[in-house]
Write a protein that holds these residues in place. Structure first.
Motif, PDB file in Angstrom:
ATOM      1  N   ALA A   7       0.813  -1.211   0.000  1.00  0.00           N
ATOM      2  CA  ALA A   7       0.000   0.000   0.000  1.00  0.00           C
ATOM      3  C   ALA A   7       0.850   1.267   0.000  1.00  0.00           C
ATOM      4  N   ARG A   8       2.044   1.192   0.597  1.00  0.00           N
ATOM      5  CA  ARG A   8       2.884   2.380   0.711  1.00  0.00           C
ATOM      6  C   ARG A   8       3.629   2.639  -0.600  1.00  0.00           C
ATOM      7  N   PRO A   9       3.586   3.856  -1.113  1.00  0.00           N
ATOM      8  CA  PRO A   9       4.328   4.147  -2.335  1.00  0.00           C
ATOM      9  C   PRO A   9       5.829   3.927  -2.141  1.00  0.00           C
ATOM     10  N   VAL A  10       6.489   3.434  -3.174  1.00  0.00           N
ATOM     11  CA  VAL A  10       7.948   3.372  -3.152  1.00  0.00           C
ATOM     12  C   VAL A  10       8.507   4.786  -3.318  1.00  0.00           C
ATOM     13  N   LEU A  11       7.839   5.570  -4.164  1.00  0.00           N
ATOM     14  CA  LEU A  11       8.231   6.963  -4.397  1.00  0.00           C
ATOM     15  C   LEU A  11       7.026   7.851  -4.207  1.00  0.00           C
ATOM     16  N   ARG A  31       6.437  22.853 -10.477  1.00  0.00           N
ATOM     17  CA  ARG A  31       5.501  23.713  -9.750  1.00  0.00           C
ATOM     18  C   ARG A  31       4.432  22.858  -9.060  1.00  0.00           C
ATOM     19  N   GLY A  32       4.635  22.584  -7.784  1.00  0.00           N
ATOM     20  CA  GLY A  32       3.614  21.899  -6.986  1.00  0.00           C
ATOM     21  C   GLY A  32       3.235  20.517  -7.481  1.00  0.00           C
ATOM     22  N   VAL A  33       4.235  19.686  -7.755  1.00  0.00           N
ATOM     23  CA  VAL A  33       3.972  18.347  -8.293  1.00  0.00           C
ATOM     24  C   VAL A  33       3.655  17.362  -7.174  1.00  0.00           C
ATOM     25  N   ASP A  34       2.542  16.651  -7.330  1.00  0.00           N
ATOM     26  CA  ASP A  34       2.160  15.541  -6.445  1.00  0.00           C
ATOM     27  C   ASP A  34       2.142  14.269  -7.289  1.00  0.00           C
ATOM     28  N   LEU A  35       2.894  13.250  -6.841  1.00  0.00           N
ATOM     29  CA  LEU A  35       2.984  12.018  -7.608  1.00  0.00           C
ATOM     30  C   LEU A  35       3.388  10.879  -6.689  1.00  0.00           C
ATOM     31  N   ALA A  36       2.755   9.720  -6.859  1.00  0.00           N
ATOM     32  CA  ALA A  36       3.117   8.524  -6.092  1.00  0.00           C
ATOM     33  C   ALA A  36       3.281   7.356  -7.057  1.00  0.00           C
ATOM     34  N   VAL A  37       4.333   6.560  -6.830  1.00  0.00           N
ATOM     35  CA  VAL A  37       4.586   5.362  -7.626  1.00  0.00           C
ATOM     36  C   VAL A  37       4.644   4.188  -6.653  1.00  0.00           C
ATOM     37  N   HIS A  38       3.809   3.182  -6.877  1.00  0.00           N
ATOM     38  CA  HIS A  38       3.642   2.077  -5.942  1.00  0.00           C
ATOM     39  C   HIS A  38       4.433   0.840  -6.365  1.00  0.00           C
ATOM     40  N   PRO A  39       4.620  -0.109  -5.455  1.00  0.00           N
ATOM     41  CA  PRO A  39       5.285  -1.366  -5.814  1.00  0.00           C
ATOM     42  C   PRO A  39       4.587  -2.022  -7.003  1.00  0.00           C
ATOM     43  N   GLY A  40       5.371  -2.492  -7.955  1.00  0.00           N
ATOM     44  CA  GLY A  40       4.820  -3.151  -9.119  1.00  0.00           C
ATOM     45  C   GLY A  40       4.363  -2.223 -10.217  1.00  0.00           C
ATOM     46  N   ARG A 170      14.586  -1.171  -5.267  1.00  0.00           N
ATOM     47  CA  ARG A 170      13.123  -1.068  -5.173  1.00  0.00           C
ATOM     48  C   ARG A 170      12.566  -0.001  -6.105  1.00  0.00           C
ATOM     49  N   LEU A 171      13.431   0.925  -6.549  1.00  0.00           N
ATOM     50  CA  LEU A 171      12.991   2.009  -7.427  1.00  0.00           C
ATOM     51  C   LEU A 171      14.005   2.171  -8.547  1.00  0.00           C
ATOM     52  N   ALA A 202       9.336  -0.687  -8.408  1.00  0.00           N
ATOM     53  CA  ALA A 202       8.643   0.448  -9.017  1.00  0.00           C
ATOM     54  C   ALA A 202       9.608   1.112  -9.989  1.00  0.00           C
ATOM     55  N   ALA A 203       9.068   1.640 -11.082  1.00  0.00           N
ATOM     56  CA  ALA A 203       9.932   2.296 -12.069  1.00  0.00           C
ATOM     57  C   ALA A 203       9.268   3.562 -12.589  1.00  0.00           C
ATOM     58  N   MET A 204      10.102   4.555 -12.882  1.00  0.00           N
ATOM     59  CA  MET A 204       9.623   5.771 -13.535  1.00  0.00           C
ATOM     60  C   MET A 204      10.590   6.098 -14.665  1.00  0.00           C
ATOM     61  N   MET A 205      10.043   6.261 -15.858  1.00  0.00           N
ATOM     62  CA  MET A 205      10.851   6.447 -17.056  1.00  0.00           C
ATOM     63  C   MET A 205      10.424   7.709 -17.788  1.00  0.00           C
TER      64      MET A 205
END
Length: 250
Positions: A7-11, A31-40, A170-171, A202-205
């Protein structure tokens, strides 16, 4: 992995801003970025040049600090860490694929990949074994004992990706990871990133290619430092439409 871990975001980025310069030369990269990346989860970031994509990655990887807001990796707020603590998080939890590879010229491919593991206390023998496994996963085991100057740009890119994947990262953060690769090799690399996410990472590309973004579970679009659009799922037609609407190929 427990339900709490899932449940907890990795990022997680909370109201993150990044300002470069002062006065008339001031540039608001985020400017005021909100973002969550979760396991998987595999998240692709798209947007026109200068939209803040690379800044987003450097803040997520602890390579820069935000002007405001918070960046958390596995629940740890990076802004509260010392330089030593931040370096430890990057070695243990974060794999980063740079656009310019950042390989150490005096080290072989295997040594470049093993170095972060050795710095974190892994024995040299184990670190080399892990490095060879990562090279094999990317289909370039034969490069293990070559130095960067003995490799093509595409080969250096795959070594850099292997370095980002070695160990229990993990990220994974990747800035245009397929930029120096031909189409077939690029697809193979994306398949490896996808498999890591399917296994729980978790990955962000960052990418400007909709055909690469279709590997992701979610695509976020940046413009002028803000998230302005989002697509969930792997619908190539929708991504092409959103990319065009948000100037992501420019």
């Amino acid at each position: 992995m427990s339900q709490t871990d899932l449940a907890r975001p990795v990022l997680q980025l909370r109201n993150v801003t990044r300002v470069h310069g002062h006065g008339p030369s001031e540039v608001h990269a985020l400017r005021g970025v909100d973002l969550a990346v979760h396991p998987g989860e595999f998240v692709a970031v798209m947007g026109p040049s200068g939209s803040g994509k690379s800044t987003l990655l450097t803040l997520a990887g602890g390579l820069d600090r935000p002007s405001g807001g918070e960046v958390l990796v596995e629940g740890v707020e990076l802004g509260g860490l010392s330089r030593t603590g931040l370096a430890a998080v990057r070695r243990r939890s974060v794999g980063y694929v740079f656009q310019d590879y950042n390989l150490i010229p005096a080290l072989t491919a295997a040594e470049n990949i093993a170095l972060p593991r050795e710095l974190d206390g892994t024995s040299g023998r184990t670190a080399r074994r892990e490095a060879l496994a990562a090279l094999t996963e990317l289909g370039i085991a034969e490069l293990a004992d070559r130095f960067p100057e003995e490799m093509s740009g595409g080969q250096q890119q795959r070594v850099a990706i292997a370095r980002a994947l070695v160990g229990d990262r993990r990220l994974v953060l990747a800035d245009e990871p397929t930029g120096a690769l031909d189409s077939a090799t690029g697809e193979a690399v994306l398949a490896v990133l996808r498999a890591r996410c399917d296994a729980g990472a978790a990955a962000m590309m960052v990418t400007h290619e909709p055909r690469h973004a279709v590997w992701a579970d979610r695509v976020v679009f940046l413009r002028d430092g803000r998230i302005v659009d989002e697509s969930i799922g792997r619908d190539a037609e929708t991504l092409l439409l959103l990319s065009s609407r948000n100037g992501a190929g420019r």
